[in-house]
Every structure is written in C-alpha cells, then in structure tokens.
Scaffold this active site. Sequence first.
Site, PDB file in Angstrom:
ATOM      1  N   ASP A  40       0.995  -1.123  -0.027  1.00 32.44           N
ATOM      2  CA  ASP A  40       0.218   0.326  -0.109  1.00 32.44           C
ATOM      3  C   ASP A  40       1.025   1.267   0.135  1.00 32.44           C
ATOM      4  O   ASP A  40       0.175   2.550   0.313  1.00 32.44           O
ATOM      5  CB  ASP A  40      -0.501  -0.104   1.458  1.00 32.44           C
ATOM      6  CG  ASP A  40      -2.137   0.993   1.118  1.00 32.44           C
ATOM      7  OD1 ASP A  40      -2.372   1.438   0.328  1.00 32.44           O
ATOM      8  OD2 ASP A  40      -2.269   1.719   2.206  1.00 32.44           O
TER       9      ASP A  40
ATOM     10  N   SER B  34      -7.392   5.113   0.412  1.00 33.34           N
ATOM     11  CA  SER B  34      -6.911   4.466  -0.105  1.00 33.34           C
ATOM     12  C   SER B  34      -8.542   3.844   0.984  1.00 33.34           C
ATOM     13  O   SER B  34      -8.899   3.854   2.126  1.00 33.34           O
ATOM     14  CB  SER B  34      -6.267   2.815   0.669  1.00 33.34           C
ATOM     15  OG  SER B  34      -5.221   3.952   1.441  1.00 33.34           O
TER      16      SER B  34
ATOM     17  N   GLN C 180      -6.546  -2.444  -5.836  1.00 37.79           N
ATOM     18  CA  GLN C 180      -7.182  -1.555  -4.699  1.00 37.79           C
ATOM     19  C   GLN C 180      -8.114   0.005  -5.342  1.00 37.79           C
ATOM     20  O   GLN C 180      -7.539  -0.132  -6.199  1.00 37.79           O
ATOM     21  CB  GLN C 180      -5.873  -0.816  -3.994  1.00 37.79           C
ATOM     22  CG  GLN C 180      -6.124   0.216  -2.199  1.00 37.79           C
ATOM     23  CD  GLN C 180      -5.211   1.238  -1.810  1.00 37.79           C
ATOM     24  OE1 GLN C 180      -4.782   2.025  -2.405  1.00 37.79           O
ATOM     25  NE2 GLN C 180      -4.402   0.592  -1.222  1.00 37.79           N
TER      26      GLN C 180
HETATM   27  C1  LIG Z   1       3.628   7.896  -8.142  1.00 37.17           C
HETATM   28  C2  LIG Z   1       5.786   7.793  -7.229  1.00 37.17           C
HETATM   29  C3  LIG Z   1       5.665   9.156  -6.150  1.00 37.17           C
HETATM   30  C4  LIG Z   1       6.416   8.602  -4.972  1.00 37.17           C
HETATM   31  C5  LIG Z   1       7.441   9.251  -3.775  1.00 37.17           C
HETATM   32  C6  LIG Z   1       6.398   8.906  -2.949  1.00 37.17           C
HETATM   33  C7  LIG Z   1       5.205   9.292  -2.568  1.00 37.17           C
HETATM   34  C8  LIG Z   1       4.782   8.745  -1.751  1.00 37.17           C
HETATM   35  C9  LIG Z   1       2.984   9.165  -1.246  1.00 37.17           C
HETATM   36  C10 LIG Z   1       2.454   8.027   0.006  1.00 37.17           C
HETATM   37  C11 LIG Z   1       0.880   8.471   0.143  1.00 37.17           C
HETATM   38  C12 LIG Z   1       0.679   7.153   0.552  1.00 37.17           C
HETATM   39  C13 LIG Z   1      -0.869   6.731   1.090  1.00 37.17           C
HETATM   40  C14 LIG Z   1      -1.498   6.147   2.054  1.00 37.17           C
HETATM   41  C15 LIG Z   1      -2.561   5.234   1.539  1.00 37.17           C
HETATM   42  C16 LIG Z   1      -3.308   5.416   3.006  1.00 37.17           C
HETATM   43  O1  LIG Z   1      -2.447   5.470   4.165  1.00 37.17           O
HETATM   44  S1  LIG Z   1      -4.637   6.409   2.952  1.00 37.17           S
HETATM   45  C17 LIG Z   1      -4.656   5.519   4.720  1.00 37.17           C
HETATM   46  C18 LIG Z   1      -6.044   4.233   4.637  1.00 37.17           C
HETATM   47  N1  LIG Z   1      -7.171   4.820   4.390  1.00 37.17           N
HETATM   48  C19 LIG Z   1      -8.116   5.645   5.118  1.00 37.17           C
HETATM   49  O2  LIG Z   1      -7.311   5.834   6.694  1.00 37.17           O
HETATM   50  C20 LIG Z   1      -9.453   6.141   4.668  1.00 37.17           C
HETATM   51  C21 LIG Z   1     -10.595   5.338   5.506  1.00 37.17           C
HETATM   52  N2  LIG Z   1     -11.632   5.817   5.772  1.00 37.17           N
HETATM   53  C22 LIG Z   1     -11.948   6.629   5.481  1.00 37.17           C
HETATM   54  O3  LIG Z   1     -12.052   8.284   6.591  1.00 37.17           O
HETATM   55  C23 LIG Z   1     -13.631   7.022   5.181  1.00 37.17           C
HETATM   56  O4  LIG Z   1     -14.357   5.745   4.954  1.00 37.17           O
HETATM   57  C24 LIG Z   1     -13.530   8.318   3.642  1.00 37.17           C
HETATM   58  C25 LIG Z   1     -13.427   7.094   2.811  1.00 37.17           C
HETATM   59  C26 LIG Z   1     -13.243   9.468   4.033  1.00 37.17           C
HETATM   60  C27 LIG Z   1     -15.584   8.477   3.057  1.00 37.17           C
HETATM   61  O5  LIG Z   1     -15.954   8.563   3.938  1.00 37.17           O
HETATM   62  P1  LIG Z   1     -17.510   9.441   4.423  1.00 37.17           P
HETATM   63  O6  LIG Z   1     -17.389  10.266   5.960  1.00 37.17           O
HETATM   64  O7  LIG Z   1     -18.493   9.173   3.644  1.00 37.17           O
HETATM   65  O8  LIG Z   1     -16.900  10.917   2.796  1.00 37.17           O
HETATM   66  P2  LIG Z   1     -16.740  12.277   3.046  1.00 37.17           P
HETATM   67  O9  LIG Z   1     -18.373  12.584   3.767  1.00 37.17           O
HETATM   68  O10 LIG Z   1     -16.704  12.586   1.481  1.00 37.17           O
HETATM   69  O11 LIG Z   1     -15.507  12.158   3.714  1.00 37.17           O
HETATM   70  C28 LIG Z   1     -15.025  12.522   5.272  1.00 37.17           C
HETATM   71  C29 LIG Z   1     -13.861  13.232   5.109  1.00 37.17           C
HETATM   72  O12 LIG Z   1     -13.560  12.665   4.470  1.00 37.17           O
HETATM   73  C30 LIG Z   1     -12.662  13.817   4.379  1.00 37.17           C
HETATM   74  N3  LIG Z   1     -11.309  12.776   3.297  1.00 37.17           N
HETATM   75  C31 LIG Z   1     -12.576  12.644   1.834  1.00 37.17           C
HETATM   76  N4  LIG Z   1     -11.269  11.982   1.011  1.00 37.17           N
HETATM   77  C32 LIG Z   1     -10.203  12.870   0.916  1.00 37.17           C
HETATM   78  C33 LIG Z   1      -9.493  12.001   0.559  1.00 37.17           C
HETATM   79  N5  LIG Z   1      -9.221  11.541  -0.224  1.00 37.17           N
HETATM   80  N6  LIG Z   1      -8.157  12.725   1.393  1.00 37.17           N
HETATM   81  C34 LIG Z   1      -8.024  13.260   2.492  1.00 37.17           C
HETATM   82  N7  LIG Z   1      -9.088  13.705   3.453  1.00 37.17           N
HETATM   83  C35 LIG Z   1     -10.284  12.726   2.676  1.00 37.17           C
HETATM   84  C36 LIG Z   1     -13.007  15.073   3.512  1.00 37.17           C
HETATM   85  O13 LIG Z   1     -12.139  15.583   3.263  1.00 37.17           O
HETATM   86  C37 LIG Z   1     -13.935  14.391   5.229  1.00 37.17           C
HETATM   87  O14 LIG Z   1     -13.430  15.551   5.997  1.00 37.17           O
HETATM   88  P3  LIG Z   1     -14.039  16.288   6.655  1.00 37.17           P
HETATM   89  O15 LIG Z   1     -14.706  17.729   5.730  1.00 37.17           O
HETATM   90  O16 LIG Z   1     -15.027  15.360   7.620  1.00 37.17           O
HETATM   91  O17 LIG Z   1     -13.335  16.797   8.007  1.00 37.17           O
END
Ligand SMILES: CCCCCCCCCCCCCCCC(=O)SCCNC(=O)CCNC(=O)[C@H](O)C(C)(C)COP(=O)(O)OP(=O)(O)OC[C@H]1O[C@@H](n2cnc3c(N)ncnc32)[C@H](O)[C@@H]1OP(=O)(O)O
Length: 427
Positions: free
Chosen positions: A339, A361, A411
Amino acid sequence: MNTESVMEFLSGVSLLQSLPRSSLLKIALLVTPLYFGPGEHVVREGDAGLGIYFILEGEAEVSSVSDVDENRPEFILKRHDYFGCGMEVPSAHADVIALTKLTCLVLPREHSNLLQTRSIWNADQASEACSVVEQILHLEPVEANIFKGITLPDTPNFGKVFGGQFIGQALAAASKTVDCLKNVHSLHAYFILIGDLDIPIIYQVDRVRDGKSFATRRVEAIQKGKVVFSLLASFQKDEQSFDHQLPTMPTCLPDPETLLSMEELRDRRLTDPRLPKTYRTKVASKEFVPWPIDIRFCEPSTGTNMTKSPPRLRFWFRAKGKLSDDQALHRCVLAYISDLIFLQVSLNPHRRQGLRMASISLDHALWFHRPCKADDWILFNIESPTAYSGRGFVSAQMFDRKGQLVASVYQEGVFRKKPDPPTVSKL
Ligand SMILES: CCCCCCCCCCCCCCCC(=O)SCCNC(=O)CCNC(=O)[C@H](O)C(C)(C)COP(=O)(O)OP(=O)(O)OC[C@H]1O[C@@H](n2cnc3c(N)ncnc32)[C@H](O)[C@@H]1OP(=O)(O)O
C-alpha cells in the site's frame, strides 16, 4: 511416519502453534516415538523423563502419590497434549501412566530450547535488534484472539495511520491464530475510518473456520470503540498441483543495485537544475524520515508531482535489514509494502500545475501466488486501468528476481482536492 505427517501432527499441538515453520521442521526431525502398554509408567514421580512428550495416540493419566490434597483431580492426557521438563505438566512432580496403548513423540531435553527460539515477531516483546518493519508488525497479545499494535514514531504515517500498517498488523494478528502449516493466500480489506496515530490499535480476530486444508479469519481493528479497518483472510496448507504463469516479468529492467535509493533520489532532487527552484525548496523544507523499505524506481522521473505521466509505475523494493525466517512474517511485510506507493499512480495522467490532490485508500485485495522473501528484491509492476467519480483504481503484479509471479494486488481509493493554502499578502 514421514516428516510431513509428523509436522502435520505437531501443528495441532497448542504449545507449538506460534512457532515458525522452520522450528517446527527441526522439532519434527528430532522427535522419536516411544510406545507403552496399558498400565505402564511413562515417567515416575521424581524422574525428570527424557524430555518433552507429545501424545500421538492413546490416553495417559497424571497422578501424584505424594500430593497432600487428595481432592485434586487426576487428569487425563490425550492426542496433542504434552508434558515433560519445564512444562505445565512437569513429569518430575507426578506419575504419568498409560491408560491405553500409548504412543508419544519425545523431543530430547537438550533440544527443548527450540521451543524458546521464537522469532522476534512471535515474541512477547519487540527487540530493537530486528528490522524496523518487523518492529512495526510486532503485536502484543492481550487476550485469546486479541492483539495490540502501535504506530511507532518515525515510521510511514502520512498524518494518519498508514493503510499498509493496518493491513500488515491485521494480517499478523490473523496469522498468529492459524497453525504454521497454513499460509495466507488471499486477503480483502476495507479502510473504514482514519486511524489515530497516537493511540494503540486493538486487533480482534474471529476464527471463522478451521478446515483441513483452509482456514478463514476475520479481523477488526478498533480504536476508541469504533471499527476503523476490517480484513478477511484465507489460509491454505501447501499442495502439489499444476503450475502456470501468464504474465512475464518486464524485460530490460535495470538491476536494483544500479538504481538510486529514495535517499539518493531526494539528494539529487535538492540540486537538480532541471527542476523548478520552488519545487526544490519545497522538497528541502519537508522533514525527511527514511522509510523502513528500500525502494528503487526503474524509470526515475525528472518531473515533479505536478508533471503528467502515463498511469504506470515500476519499482523494486525490499525490507531494510534481515527478517526472521518465517513465511508468515514475509507475507505480512509484503502486505505492508503493497500500500506504500500504489494509489498515486492513478493520478499520473491527471497531474498538472496547480493541482493539489489528497488521496486515501478505500479497499485493498491481495493474492499470494507463491512463497516470497520480503527482504530480497521484488518488482512492483503497477498500472491504473481506470479512474472515475473521484475513485482511482490500481492493479499490480509482484515478481521475484527469478521472474516468478509472487503476488497480485488491487486497490481503489478516493481523490479529493486539497484546499488551497492561504494566500500570503505581498504587501
Ligand atoms: C508516483 C510516485 C511518487 C513517489 C513519491 C512517494 C509518494 C509517497 C506517497 C505516499 C502516499 C501514501 C498513501 C497511503 C495511503 C493511506 O495510507 S490512506 C490510509 C488508509 N485509508 C483510510 O484511512 C481511509 C479511511 N476511511 C475514511 O476515512 C472514510 O471511510 C472515507 C473514505 C473518507 C469516506 O467517509 P465519508 O464520510 O463517506 O466521506 P466524506 O463525507 O466525503 O469525507 C469525510 C471526511 O474525509 C475527508 N476525505 C475524503 N476523502 C479524502 C481524501 N482523499 N483525502 C483526505 N481526506 C479525505 C473529507 O474531506 C472529510 O473531512 P471533513 O470534512 O469531515 O473534515
């Protein structure tokens, strides 16, 4: 009895279930069978015995003539029970008498240390001597089927619990409840709520089913009473069967040793005159904490994170440091890494100057096709077949250096525009 059937039997002994497969194999090669008739003493009180006895067939009774408490029940030992020096049922303190025809497998006393040589990831306390990723995946047992994980400082977190940490730790919790002859072959996970970095994560394992060949586990990660992440995983005992592989490893790829590490890439970026000065300054201002994973991009980009590119990415990776010799651990590490740089690839064709996007994600699916070694180079070959309605979809294959397909990963994640930074008055 051949080694395989001895391993099979030993994997059902609760004492041995948290040992890595390599220790189980050593024990299987060292045990010898002993046979007893009904009424015959297996060991006498005061006699330490030959070592650790595992009951293969029949029943035995444990009784003590010198026990002052006459009401203490005598207890019966059956298949998969064990007794002997250093055990809960120490043979020196009781008679053990065969009730039926009895077969025991005996591990000689001089090898009883094999029971202690648990890899660090199975130990109750993490050691700083092991690789960082092994420390990240270390879980503390809290109760039967409940484990506690934490987010270590200076490990990948992106301001929230890193999705790969949830996957790796939850899979570690599931693996600890499955006998070591079965390896995870697939997992399916959902990220439900953002994880809090500052508090522990409780992993609760539901032993959904234990079959002869397969086992299924469901794991819920809990913080502040809420399920923040959920995983289903299936485990399988090795089988000899047909074998084919359609995708081949891309040819003409540079060897990882010839490519720059992330640390070297960053140093280059700080001074590369082809990059805008504002970008270089931004890179320099960001705190750089080296990842516990060595990553080598096959086609290092000369663009910035705002440069459009095809929805593809290939890189070699391996865990930094040596991992304990346990296939369960290697698969958890692979799951952790799967991931790390993945979803961002679906943004590649949409990157442009001024576009500031945040990604998280939503779900993750991983199939392990063949055994893997996560501390040796693995190629991550990623593409994003589609993106729509705010969701990016990515798929990838992982090949080992011999070109064997070790895993496939899928994913989906959600992209949202980051709010514009407050404009600073130039007055
Ligand atoms: C190409 C080469 C490069 C190389 C150079 C290295 C680059 C290096 C990059 C590494 C990059 C690692 C990338 C790790 C990727 C994970 O590790 S992500 C962590 C794992 N995933 C999670 O924790 C998601 C957990 N799930 C959730 O939070 C909720 O189920 C969801 C998906 C937000 C949906 O909830 P919902 O209430 O239905 O959604 P919604 O009302 O639209 O939004 C709720 C809140 O979430 C926030 N939200 C929604 N979507 C997002 C989003 N996409 N982002 C932030 N906040 C969001 C909204 O702004 C909202 O915030 P508030 O307005 O309430 O403050």
